[in-house]
Scaffold this motif. Structure first.
Motif, PDB file in Angstrom:
ATOM      1  N   THR A  72       0.830  -1.204   0.000  1.00  0.00           N
ATOM      2  CA  THR A  72       0.000   0.000   0.000  1.00  0.00           C
ATOM      3  C   THR A  72       0.865   1.255   0.000  1.00  0.00           C
ATOM      4  OG1 THR A  72      -1.743  -1.177   1.187  1.00  0.00           O
ATOM      5  CG2 THR A  72      -1.822   1.228   1.267  1.00  0.00           C
ATOM      6  N   LEU A  73       1.892   1.269   0.837  1.00  0.00           N
ATOM      7  CA  LEU A  73       2.784   2.432   0.890  1.00  0.00           C
ATOM      8  C   LEU A  73       3.525   2.613  -0.435  1.00  0.00           C
ATOM      9  CD1 LEU A  73       4.280   2.020   4.483  1.00  0.00           C
ATOM     10  CD2 LEU A  73       2.577   3.702   3.727  1.00  0.00           C
ATOM     11  N   GLN A  74       3.925   1.511  -1.040  1.00  0.00           N
ATOM     12  CA  GLN A  74       4.611   1.611  -2.323  1.00  0.00           C
ATOM     13  C   GLN A  74       3.687   2.168  -3.399  1.00  0.00           C
ATOM     14  OE1 GLN A  74       7.812  -1.083  -3.865  1.00  0.00           O
ATOM     15  NE2 GLN A  74       6.055  -1.917  -4.966  1.00  0.00           N
ATOM     16  N   SER A  75       2.417   1.760  -3.365  1.00  0.00           N
ATOM     17  CA  SER A  75       1.449   2.293  -4.332  1.00  0.00           C
ATOM     18  C   SER A  75       1.297   3.802  -4.189  1.00  0.00           C
ATOM     19  CB  SER A  75       0.082   1.631  -4.146  1.00  0.00           C
ATOM     20  OG  SER A  75       0.147   0.282  -4.494  1.00  0.00           O
ATOM     21  N   LYS A  76       1.285   4.262  -2.954  1.00  0.00           N
ATOM     22  CA  LYS A  76       1.089   5.689  -2.709  1.00  0.00           C
ATOM     23  C   LYS A  76       2.361   6.512  -2.905  1.00  0.00           C
ATOM     24  CE  LYS A  76      -0.865   9.088   0.227  1.00  0.00           C
ATOM     25  NZ  LYS A  76      -2.041   9.443   0.925  1.00  0.00           N
ATOM     26  N   PHE A  77       3.506   5.996  -2.460  1.00  0.00           N
ATOM     27  CA  PHE A  77       4.743   6.788  -2.434  1.00  0.00           C
ATOM     28  C   PHE A  77       5.847   6.247  -3.351  1.00  0.00           C
ATOM     29  CE2 PHE A  77       2.862   7.271   1.851  1.00  0.00           C
ATOM     30  CZ  PHE A  77       2.707   8.643   1.879  1.00  0.00           C
ATOM     31  N   GLY A  78       5.530   5.262  -4.185  1.00  0.00           N
ATOM     32  CA  GLY A  78       6.530   4.542  -4.964  1.00  0.00           C
ATOM     33  C   GLY A  78       7.536   5.392  -5.707  1.00  0.00           C
ATOM     34  N   GLY A  79       7.120   6.497  -6.287  1.00  0.00           N
ATOM     35  CA  GLY A  79       8.051   7.332  -7.027  1.00  0.00           C
ATOM     36  C   GLY A  79       8.981   8.150  -6.155  1.00  0.00           C
ATOM     37  N   GLN A  80       8.659   8.249  -4.870  1.00  0.00           N
ATOM     38  CA  GLN A  80       9.432   9.093  -3.959  1.00  0.00           C
ATOM     39  C   GLN A  80      10.230   8.306  -2.931  1.00  0.00           C
ATOM     40  OE1 GLN A  80       6.718  12.328  -2.416  1.00  0.00           O
ATOM     41  NE2 GLN A  80       5.235  10.908  -3.309  1.00  0.00           N
ATOM     42  N   LEU A  81      10.023   6.996  -2.882  1.00  0.00           N
ATOM     43  CA  LEU A  81      10.557   6.168  -1.818  1.00  0.00           C
ATOM     44  C   LEU A  81      11.024   4.834  -2.387  1.00  0.00           C
ATOM     45  CD1 LEU A  81      10.676   5.667   1.373  1.00  0.00           C
ATOM     46  CD2 LEU A  81       8.410   4.668   1.108  1.00  0.00           C
ATOM     47  N   GLU A  82      12.201   4.386  -1.950  1.00  0.00           N
ATOM     48  CA  GLU A  82      12.686   3.046  -2.308  1.00  0.00           C
ATOM     49  C   GLU A  82      12.336   2.104  -1.163  1.00  0.00           C
ATOM     50  OE1 GLU A  82      14.042   1.857  -4.998  1.00  0.00           O
ATOM     51  OE2 GLU A  82      14.514   3.701  -6.063  1.00  0.00           O
ATOM     52  N   ILE A  83      11.643   1.025  -1.483  1.00  0.00           N
ATOM     53  CA  ILE A  83      11.331   0.007  -0.484  1.00  0.00           C
ATOM     54  C   ILE A  83      12.059  -1.263  -0.881  1.00  0.00           C
ATOM     55  CG2 ILE A  83       9.542  -1.429   0.565  1.00  0.00           C
ATOM     56  CD1 ILE A  83       7.563   0.881   0.111  1.00  0.00           C
ATOM     57  N   LEU A  84      12.834  -1.793   0.050  1.00  0.00           N
ATOM     58  CA  LEU A  84      13.510  -3.065  -0.172  1.00  0.00           C
ATOM     59  C   LEU A  84      13.203  -3.965   1.009  1.00  0.00           C
ATOM     60  CD1 LEU A  84      15.497  -4.722  -1.964  1.00  0.00           C
ATOM     61  CD2 LEU A  84      17.287  -3.986  -0.372  1.00  0.00           C
ATOM     62  N   THR A  85      12.660  -5.144   0.711  1.00  0.00           N
ATOM     63  CA  THR A  85      12.427  -6.132   1.757  1.00  0.00           C
ATOM     64  C   THR A  85      13.564  -7.145   1.697  1.00  0.00           C
ATOM     65  OG1 THR A  85      11.055  -7.614   0.419  1.00  0.00           O
ATOM     66  CG2 THR A  85       9.947  -5.766   1.499  1.00  0.00           C
ATOM     67  N   VAL A  86      14.045  -7.543   2.859  1.00  0.00           N
ATOM     68  CA  VAL A  86      15.248  -8.367   2.937  1.00  0.00           C
ATOM     69  C   VAL A  86      14.974  -9.579   3.820  1.00  0.00           C
ATOM     70  CG1 VAL A  86      17.678  -8.407   3.607  1.00  0.00           C
ATOM     71  CG2 VAL A  86      16.659  -6.278   2.749  1.00  0.00           C
ATOM     72  N   SER A  87      15.385 -10.743   3.319  1.00  0.00           N
ATOM     73  CA  SER A  87      15.160 -11.960   4.091  1.00  0.00           C
ATOM     74  C   SER A  87      16.325 -12.915   3.938  1.00  0.00           C
ATOM     75  CB  SER A  87      13.873 -12.645   3.628  1.00  0.00           C
ATOM     76  OG  SER A  87      13.621 -13.796   4.407  1.00  0.00           O
ATOM     77  N   GLN A  88      16.584 -13.658   4.998  1.00  0.00           N
ATOM     78  CA  GLN A  88      17.543 -14.745   4.934  1.00  0.00           C
ATOM     79  C   GLN A  88      16.807 -16.079   4.984  1.00  0.00           C
ATOM     80  OE1 GLN A  88      20.303 -14.010   8.090  1.00  0.00           O
ATOM     81  NE2 GLN A  88      18.856 -14.476   9.697  1.00  0.00           N
ATOM     82  N   ASP A  89      15.521 -16.043   4.681  1.00  0.00           N
ATOM     83  CA  ASP A  89      14.685 -17.229   4.576  1.00  0.00           C
ATOM     84  C   ASP A  89      15.242 -18.132   3.476  1.00  0.00           C
ATOM     85  OD1 ASP A  89      12.509 -18.976   4.749  1.00  0.00           O
ATOM     86  OD2 ASP A  89      11.016 -17.384   4.624  1.00  0.00           O
ATOM     87  N   LYS A  90      14.718 -19.316   3.344  1.00  0.00           N
ATOM     88  CA  LYS A  90      15.139 -20.217   2.273  1.00  0.00           C
ATOM     89  C   LYS A  90      14.770 -19.597   0.931  1.00  0.00           C
ATOM     90  CE  LYS A  90      14.736 -24.387   4.998  1.00  0.00           C
ATOM     91  NZ  LYS A  90      13.959 -25.595   5.267  1.00  0.00           N
ATOM     92  N   LEU A  91      15.676 -19.659  -0.006  1.00  0.00           N
ATOM     93  CA  LEU A  91      15.472 -19.064  -1.326  1.00  0.00           C
ATOM     94  C   LEU A  91      14.187 -19.574  -1.979  1.00  0.00           C
ATOM     95  CD1 LEU A  91      16.459 -17.241  -3.596  1.00  0.00           C
ATOM     96  CD2 LEU A  91      17.893 -19.133  -4.387  1.00  0.00           C
ATOM     97  N   ASN A  92      13.930 -20.876  -1.903  1.00  0.00           N
ATOM     98  CA  ASN A  92      12.705 -21.432  -2.511  1.00  0.00           C
ATOM     99  C   ASN A  92      11.443 -20.833  -1.900  1.00  0.00           C
ATOM    100  OD1 ASN A  92      14.070 -23.035  -4.326  1.00  0.00           O
ATOM    101  ND2 ASN A  92      14.023 -24.858  -3.014  1.00  0.00           N
ATOM    102  N   ASN A  93      11.453 -20.576  -0.586  1.00  0.00           N
ATOM    103  CA  ASN A  93      10.299 -19.961   0.074  1.00  0.00           C
ATOM    104  C   ASN A  93      10.060 -18.546  -0.451  1.00  0.00           C
ATOM    105  OD1 ASN A  93      10.057 -22.271   1.604  1.00  0.00           O
ATOM    106  ND2 ASN A  93      10.828 -21.348   3.484  1.00  0.00           N
TER     107      ASN A  93
END
Length: 158
Positions: A72-93
């Motif tokens: 939702t935040l990316q939809s509203k602010f996407g052009g003004q904000l970089e969002i990166l989600t980071v995980s060390q979960d299993k790659l397949n997951n």
């Protein structure tokens, strides 16, 4: 006695390594394995916009609603904000999550970042301003549209 002092100094130095605080310059770090979107490495210090980093996992119950909020935040602010989600979960997951949700959020697979960002629990959110300074360290439920607006406007984040 000198050995005890030396051990204490060394352990304090080691435990402080990687601990970031609000007001610090963001660490020099590149997430090299971005799994979706443009798939280009994400260098924190090379970004010209404010950044929201979200540390999460597919098995984490509170993380999934947080990801929806980020969409939702990316939809509203996407052009003004970089969002990166980071995980060390299993790659397949992570790949299955991308496929099943059709997420537009950038997802990075990375197991080395924890030494730099030193968080204890997920979900965990870090906001970085356009000048590369840490402005907030929070949980995703604290990240509202008003918080993002304050970040974009250079205001203090409470």
């Amino acid at each position: 006695m000198h050995k005890i002092i030396a051990v204490l100094v060394l352990s304090t130095t080691i435990s402080c390594y990687g601990q970031i605080k609000i007001g610090d310059k963001a660490p020099q770090y590149t997430f090299t394995e971005v799994l979706n979107g443009d798939k280009k490495p994400f260098d924190i210090r090379a970004q010209s916009k404010p950044i929201l980093l979200e540390f999460w996992a597919t098995w984490c119950a509170p993380c999934i609603p947080a990801m929806k909020n980020l969409e939702t935040l990316q939809s509203k602010f996407g052009g003004q904000l970089e969002i990166l989600t980071v995980s060390q979960d299993k790659l397949n997951n992570l790949l299955r999550y991308i496929t099943n949700t059709n997420t537009t959020l950038k997802i990075a697979y990375d197991s080395l970042h924890k030494d730099v960002f030193n968080y204890q629990h997920i979900p965990h959110t870090i906001l970085i301003d356009k000048n590369g300074f840490i402005k907030a360290i929070a949980t995703p439920d604290q990240i509202t549209e008003n918080v993002i607006t304050d970040l974009l406007e250079g205001k203090k984040i409470n």
